[in-house]
Write an enzyme that holds these catalytic residues in place. Structure first.
Site, mmCIF file in Angstrom:
data_model
loop_
_atom_site.group_PDB
_atom_site.id
_atom_site.type_symbol
_atom_site.label_atom_id
_atom_site.label_comp_id
_atom_site.label_asym_id
_atom_site.label_seq_id
_atom_site.Cartn_x
_atom_site.Cartn_y
_atom_site.Cartn_z
ATOM 1 N N ALA A 1 0.887 -1.214 -0.182
ATOM 2 C CA ALA A 1 0.153 -0.025 0.121
ATOM 3 C C ALA A 1 0.801 1.216 -0.024
ATOM 4 O O ALA A 1 2.081 1.095 0.508
ATOM 5 C CB ALA A 1 -1.011 -0.033 1.210
ATOM 6 N N GLU B 1 2.555 -5.812 7.699
ATOM 7 C CA GLU B 1 1.587 -4.641 8.239
ATOM 8 C C GLU B 1 1.781 -4.539 9.809
ATOM 9 O O GLU B 1 1.588 -3.485 10.382
ATOM 10 C CB GLU B 1 0.356 -5.135 7.998
ATOM 11 C CG GLU B 1 0.061 -4.661 6.217
ATOM 12 C CD GLU B 1 0.191 -5.965 5.548
ATOM 13 O OE1 GLU B 1 -0.147 -5.895 4.364
ATOM 14 O OE2 GLU B 1 1.058 -6.747 5.971
#
Length: 719
Positions: free
Chosen positions: A61, A123
């Site tokens: 991302a 993450e």
């Protein structure tokens, strides 16, 4: 963007284009969707390959979009669209497939990876969990135990390990895109019913409840208050116990909680702070990073104790030729064995060939005459270091940079021993030097921009985060640490025990409290420094002046323990007791408790109840207060420098961002109020008196940390 091309007549190649890592920005996501629909609609196309430009598949991302109103298509339905496609989609993974990049690949029907590629779902290191189906697809593909380990740690895996785990279908030494195109041609028209991971049942061990209970206990212990690893376990449990669609709902629910948490903000701040400190400048605004570093081909390390050995290993692993000097022949022999062992283990861990011929050992200093840079790493003794710098200045070739691995001694005093003080800088490594990521690069009054730039570049090549700081006693890290330690000692005098103080700090998130860490590193280390500085007067340790040094409160507790030969783990006794010398398990020591009672009685101190909150207020706010003084004095260019130093070098819990970030999170008003309160109670402790910069920031409306530099630059008259 995503470039659309067609090769071999029937294979559409979608190439992600968003340098440097092809992050999945809104524009990239929209472009993938558009090109995917085009490929699926063209009858000539029989299969699709997704890849990334410049040898990198996708770094995940776009972190700049975190916390903002995300535009463009959501990644979750985009991946579902790819997975549901009637034509086979192959991911050609080169370089990296991390986070959302790996989740994108898991939505493809097949995955071909280059042998040097790295894959992972990191993450959790940003306070999040895989939020685009990663927590639901990965365990369905590789099983619960393996998915738990990868997702809760954020660990990257090699292509070879990914193949063994079942994450990828094939590993190639050739161009991964070419291999993927060839593979795509071979599977055109074949059924994809067995290739959609979301339809897989999640392979669960029979004792699934016990597996998750054990995993949760392990994660909570390791996380020390971080909530993202716990959420990762909860998401994986949903994958194991719920249908895919409900598991995705749970994943979304958990990611929404994490995205709004202070911890995610702190961890993402840490990520960006490491970039900020790389663009360093002096507090006056002079840009050091505009100076071009000089190429270094050959370096020397003088002194092969614990630190010198680690520095030698770090230099050799970075590809430098090293001259390693130790005048004590017994220690030189031991150092050779230790360095060889560390290099061998490092090569095995990194999967690279072992190279020992980069190091030349010597028991004389003369071989350093032809090196480009010297790092002195002898014991922390100013007289000894001065002698060595005089020798180095006399024998090194012109232009050789002279660096000292000191943890707090005066760089200018050492530079004054040389003919060219502009070539002298500090390079403060942290033990173990070949492992720890932090390097404090200390510039003196006469250090040249090129010398600092060169030291910073050396640190970068050693895979360290280099932070440029000014010259003062203790620099940034150890100067702040002094205030932190002092408060811990004062708390013992007032009624606390070592285990109470440590428990409070460890609950906050430190891996070890003050006293357990002191026992590990050795009480005698600081004792020698205090004696050398004249701070410890042995004959006055129990007299009326024992608790006053240089006109301020001083606790001689550590000195008194050293007088008893209680040096910590190495002697089996320190602030705690251990089963034997060298033991690791700390146990509360009744002798120490009696000793504290006798000490208080001797000095007329009345023990009182101290709770965990006071421990945190006193220790952390005193530390933070000194951080503001460091900013005020211009020793650090900004709060990010301090926070990176404390997270990477001193074990500050990453999910709290760093001491300065934490101050902003709890509120500068609150920090100021508590410091004022404790300074009124303890007027003989100057470290508790709120710093002028803290007052100025509060008076300016407590701006966010990103705005502090603007306030720091304002004259003090604007209070």
């Amino acid at each position: 963007m995503a470039l659309y091309t067609r090769v071999s007549g029937s294979v559409s190649v979608i190439t992600l284009q968003n340098p440097p890592v092809n992050a999945l920005s809104a524009a990239v996501r929209q472009s993938i969707l558009n090109t995917m629909e085009r490929a699926l609609s063209e009858p000539e196309v029989t299969s699709v390959v997704i890849c990334g430009q410049n040898g990198k598949f996708c770094g995940g991302a776009d972190i700049k979009e975190f916390g903002s109103n995300v535009r463009g298509p959501d990644l979750v339905p985009l991946i579902h669209r790819i997975e549901s496609a009637a034509k086979p989609v192959v991911a050609a993974i080169e370089g990296i497939a991390l986070g959302g990049g790996l989740e994108l690949a898991l939505g493809c029907h097949y995955r071909i990876a280059h042998s040097k590629a790295k894959l992972g779902l990191p993450e959790v290191t940003l306070g999040l969990l895989p939020g685009a189906g990663g927590s639901q697809r990965l365990p369905r593909l590789i099983g619960i135990p393996a998915a738990l380990e990868l997702i809760t740690t954020g660990r990257h895996v090699t292509a070879t390990e990914a193949l063994q785990l079942g994450i990828v279908d094939e590993v190639t030494e050739r161009n991964a895109v070419d291999a993927a195109v060839k593979f795509a041609l071979s599977i055109a028209g074949k059924s994809l019913d067995s290739r959609r991971i979301s339809t897989y049942p999640c392979p669960c061990p029979p004792d699934v409840d016990a597996v998750f209970e054990t995993a949760m206990q392990r994660v909570r212990q390791r996380a020390r208050g971080a909530i993202a690893p716990v959420a990762c376990v909860q998401a994986l449990r949903a994958a194991a116990t719920l249908p895919y669609t409900q598991g995705m709902e749970k994943e979304r629910e958990l990611i929404n909680v994490l995205l709004t948490s202070g911890q995610a903000r702190a961890l993402q701040y840490c990520f960006f702070a490491q970039r900020v400190v790389g663009r360093w400048s002096t507090p006056s605004g002079a840009r050091w990073d505009t100076s071009k570093p000089r190429p270094i081909h050959r370096a020397a390390v003088v002194g092969l104790g614990t630190m010198g050995r680690g520095i030698t290993v770090a230099l050799a692993q970075a590809g430098f030729s090293v001259v390693a000097v130790e005048t004590n022949e017994k220690q030189l022999t031991e150092a050779k064995q230790a360095v060889s062992g560390m290099l061998e283990r490092g090569a095995k861990r990194r999967g690279v060939p072992l190279s020992l011929n980069k190091i030349i050992y010597s028991h004389k200093i003369q071989p350093v005459t032809d090196v480009d840079l010297v790092i002195e790493a002898v014991f922390e003794d100013m007289a000894l270091k001065k002698t060595i710098f005089q020798q180095l200045s006399a024998i090194c070739k012109p232009g050789t940079f002279l660096c000292t691995n000191t943890s707090g001694l005066d760089i200018d005093e050492l530079a004054a021993q040389t003919q060219n003080p502009e070539l002298v800088v500090g390079m403060h490594f942290f033990a173990p030097a070949h492992v720890m990521k932090l390097l404090e690069v200390v510039y003196g009054r006469k250090s040249s921009p090129q010398a600092v730039a060169t030291a910073m570049e050396i640190g970068k090549k050693m895979d360290k985060v280099s932070v440029a700081v000014g010259n003062c006693s203790g620099f940034v890290g150890n100067r702040m640490l002094k205030s932190y330690l002092e408060q811990a000692f004062f708390l013992l005098e007032e009624g606390a025990t070592p285990e109470l103080v440590d428990e409070a700090l460890e609950e906050f998130g430190f891996a070890m409290g003050v006293f357990r860490m002191s026992d590990l590193s050795g009480l005698d280390v600081g004792w020698k420094v205090r004696k050398a500085s004249g701070l410890v007067a042995i004959e006055a340790l129990t007299g009326p002046s024992a608790r006053v040094r240089e006109g301020r409160r001083y606790s001689p507790l550590g000195d008194l323990l050293c007088e008893q030969q209680r040096f910590g783990q190495k002697t089996g006794r320190g602030w705690y007791q251990y089963e034997k010398p060298g033991g690791r398990v700390a146990v509360p020591d009744p002798w120490l408790h009696r000793f504290l009672e006798e000490y208080r009685g001797q000095h007329g101190l009345v023990a009182r109840r101290i709770d965990h909150q006071e421990v945190l207020d006193r220790c952390l706010y005193a530390l933070i207060n000194e951080g503001f003084r460091i900013l005020e004095d211009g020793i650090a260019a900004g709060p990010e420098d301090i926070d990176v130093i404390y997270v990477l070098g001193y074990g500050w819990p990453r999910h709290h961002g760093g001491p300065m970030f934490y101050a902003g999170m709890v509120g500068l008003n609150k920090v100021l109020e508590r410091l004022e309160h404790y300074h009124q109670v303890h007027p003989d402790v100057p470290n508790l008196q709120p710093c002028c910069l803290l007052r100025k920031l509060v008076a300016s409306g407590s701006p966010p940390i990103q705005k502090w530099r603007e306030v720091i630059k304002k004259p003090h008259s604007q209070l």
